[in-house]
Write an enzyme that holds these catalytic residues in place. Sequence first.
Site, PDB file in Angstrom:
ATOM      1  N   GLU A  86       0.851  -1.192   0.000  1.00  0.00           N
ATOM      2  CA  GLU A  86       0.000   0.000   0.000  1.00  0.00           C
ATOM      3  C   GLU A  86       0.883   1.237   0.000  1.00  0.00           C
ATOM      4  OE1 GLU A  86      -3.749   2.078   2.333  1.00  0.00           O
ATOM      5  OE2 GLU A  86      -3.551  -0.105   2.296  1.00  0.00           O
TER       6      GLU A  86
ATOM      7  N   ASP B  84       9.564   7.209   1.977  1.00  0.00           N
ATOM      8  CA  ASP B  84       9.241   7.319   0.564  1.00  0.00           C
ATOM      9  C   ASP B  84       9.158   5.929  -0.074  1.00  0.00           C
ATOM     10  OD1 ASP B  84       9.271   7.890  -2.224  1.00  0.00           O
ATOM     11  OD2 ASP B  84      10.343   9.768  -1.848  1.00  0.00           O
TER      12      ASP B  84
ATOM     13  N   ASP C 262      -2.217  12.253  -2.743  1.00  0.00           N
ATOM     14  CA  ASP C 262      -2.187  13.715  -2.799  1.00  0.00           C
ATOM     15  C   ASP C 262      -2.514  14.149  -4.219  1.00  0.00           C
ATOM     16  OD1 ASP C 262      -1.490  16.456  -2.824  1.00  0.00           O
ATOM     17  OD2 ASP C 262      -0.140  16.126  -1.126  1.00  0.00           O
TER      18      ASP C 262
ATOM     19  N   THR D  21     -12.243   5.040   3.664  1.00  0.00           N
ATOM     20  CA  THR D  21     -11.253   5.697   4.510  1.00  0.00           C
ATOM     21  C   THR D  21     -11.741   7.069   4.956  1.00  0.00           C
ATOM     22  OG1 THR D  21     -10.114   6.828   2.700  1.00  0.00           O
ATOM     23  CG2 THR D  21      -9.474   4.547   3.144  1.00  0.00           C
TER      24      THR D  21
END
Length: 233
Positions: free
Chosen positions: A65, A117, A139, A212
């Site tokens: 994920e 990252d 994002d 979510t």
Amino acid sequence: MSTPVRPRRNFYGRLKGHNLKQSQKDYLDQDLAALSPGAVDWEANPRREMLDTVEMFGDKPVWLEVGFGGGEHMVHQAANNPDTGIIGCEPYINGVAMLLGKIRRAGVENIKVHPGDVRDMFDVLPAQSISRAFLLYPDPWPKTRHHRRRFVTQEHLEPLHRVLKPGAIFRVATDIEDYVRQTLEEVPRYGFEWLAERPSDWRESWDDWLSTRYEQKALREGRVPHYLTFRRI
């Protein structure tokens, strides 16, 4: 053998938000190291030696994920798929702390956590080692000049293709229409096919979906979720 040269990578986004609660600090201090997938950061693994997914999870299939947010989806999947190992990457330390609390409460034992990252994770995952990947409400980087920062670009999609097994599923959920556009344009260019056959395939959530907090915010603000499913070819 010479040590690989670390690539120059810019990182955009938050690494830390509001002050952590004491319980969250405790989760980070007490639990995070034990849940590490191994030496992912360059400082700890400058030669970029590959991780051993069998050592992590045995012979279980491994899912990834990317940017797990608060971790609710990952814990949900881990609890409902105990015969699967899941690696989550998230540089936002507040989200990592939230996930660790959820892991404690759920008692799941098939999760590994990289607080950083995902590109560093791609460097050390063996080729064709991942059976499924998730990119959920990434994002959006809404300004046109920032679209190159989105995940659905060559910098991320090429290594994602490398680490996914042939036939592996890649799921993308977003409420941003322009992100849908870019996803449908870019992902197939890097060895993926979109599996939609009818409108319900992207309008309706997956059977095992857990909505979510980011999706709930989108719904409150009147934005429409899209659920895109790709297969690695």
